[in-house]
Design a protein around this motif. Sequence first.
Motif, PDB file in Angstrom:
ATOM      1  N   VAL A  54       1.184  -1.633  -0.344  1.00  0.00           N
ATOM      2  CA  VAL A  54       0.112   0.209   0.016  1.00  0.00           C
ATOM      3  C   VAL A  54       1.249   1.213   0.209  1.00  0.00           C
ATOM      4  O   VAL A  54       0.577   2.232  -1.092  1.00  0.00           O
ATOM      5  N   ILE A  87      -7.543   3.837  -2.770  1.00  0.00           N
ATOM      6  CA  ILE A  87      -7.316   3.034  -2.064  1.00  0.00           C
ATOM      7  C   ILE A  87      -9.159   1.975  -2.284  1.00  0.00           C
ATOM      8  O   ILE A  87      -9.919   1.923  -3.373  1.00  0.00           O
ATOM      9  N   GLY A  95     -10.862   2.589   2.934  1.00  0.00           N
ATOM     10  CA  GLY A  95     -10.145   3.135   3.494  1.00  0.00           C
ATOM     11  C   GLY A  95      -9.376   2.984   4.972  1.00  0.00           C
ATOM     12  O   GLY A  95      -9.211   3.698   5.761  1.00  0.00           O
ATOM     13  N   VAL A  99      -6.088   3.093   6.503  1.00  0.00           N
ATOM     14  CA  VAL A  99      -4.894   3.585   4.638  1.00  0.00           C
ATOM     15  C   VAL A  99      -5.620   5.053   4.632  1.00  0.00           C
ATOM     16  O   VAL A  99      -5.153   5.363   3.867  1.00  0.00           O
ATOM     17  N   ARG A 100      -7.130   5.229   4.663  1.00  0.00           N
ATOM     18  CA  ARG A 100      -7.142   6.753   4.088  1.00  0.00           C
ATOM     19  C   ARG A 100      -6.037   7.695   4.564  1.00  0.00           C
ATOM     20  O   ARG A 100      -5.931   8.362   4.252  1.00  0.00           O
ATOM     21  N   ALA A 127      -2.790   7.521   3.179  1.00  0.00           N
ATOM     22  CA  ALA A 127      -3.184   8.352   1.301  1.00  0.00           C
ATOM     23  C   ALA A 127      -3.109   9.806   1.739  1.00  0.00           C
ATOM     24  O   ALA A 127      -1.980  10.360   1.045  1.00  0.00           O
ATOM     25  N   ILE A 137      -7.347  11.186  -4.445  1.00  0.00           N
ATOM     26  CA  ILE A 137      -7.454   9.539  -4.080  1.00  0.00           C
ATOM     27  C   ILE A 137      -8.785   9.317  -5.336  1.00  0.00           C
ATOM     28  O   ILE A 137      -9.764  10.475  -5.266  1.00  0.00           O
ATOM     29  N   HIS A 159     -10.967   5.703  -5.573  1.00  0.00           N
ATOM     30  CA  HIS A 159     -11.485   4.181  -4.479  1.00  0.00           C
ATOM     31  C   HIS A 159     -11.434   2.835  -5.608  1.00  0.00           C
ATOM     32  O   HIS A 159     -12.557   3.490  -6.956  1.00  0.00           O
TER      33      HIS A 159
END
Length: 303
Positions: A174, A190, A194, A233-234, A237, A249, A251
Amino acid sequence: MNILITGGAGFIGLALTDALRVAGHTVTPLDNLSVTSRRPSPKGLVVREVRALTPRDLDGVDTVIHLAALKSVPDSFETGNLEHNVAVDRHILHTFVVSTARRLLMASSCEVYGEQTGPLAENAPYAARSPYAVGKVASEQLAGIYRPLLGDGRQLGIVRFFNTFGPQEGADAVVPAFLSAVTGDRPLTIQGDGTQARDLTYIDDAIAMLTRVLDGPELLPVVNLGSGRAVPVRDVADAVIRAAGRGTITHAAPRINEISSFTADLSLFTRTYGTVDRTPLDAALALSLQSFGRPLTAAGPRR
């Protein structure tokens, strides 16, 4: 010490080779170079398959550090990396047991824990959710079978890595995927919403932990190597975008059998080896970004 590192041209293997050489050890890195890398090969690399190693190849070796593996979790649903990894691990275990080498330290993964809540301690049950993870479970159990066959003074240990990242890592995880995207002026993708969280360990911190393990008087049967903190994870980012100064970003569909959170319980490591200083995430991402392309101009994150 005289040390052999399998997977020595890989992301962790190369960093560990350099660190151990600086510390005064004699290190032989071994790799089959089957995985394309952004990094130059280490000096003295032996290009060879792990399964071609014989007990005689370990004559004069004090410690074998086995890092070689096909490590992609998503790919394991489509390829034979489970069978490959278990076969390689079984070979190194057998070769070590019948050799004169004193210690074997094998790499495993937090993936063996699967979907569980809270910090993950080494005695938590296995709950694999991918073929890759099943392979790591099998290899850990094989180690348990071979360990009683060792004579006095010989040791066999396992370290479970939690999402190690840093400069020059291949873009199959990631953090490097985000870094590669932002430096290539592509959206950071993502998978899912996220909210899934990962215990991210900067490479220098992971190498410091590995060095503590190797310098200790005895290898533990299994010990976690992580940061002890899970980051959504978001948020990762957004932190990459802050470090780069720009980025967007997007998805995509969630990964198969996505796991909601990994957090390492470091109690056993800390009791045994002490604490290790941690590189703050923003600083670690900024250092990692330097290896992925040109600096970017300052701007706020956008979704």
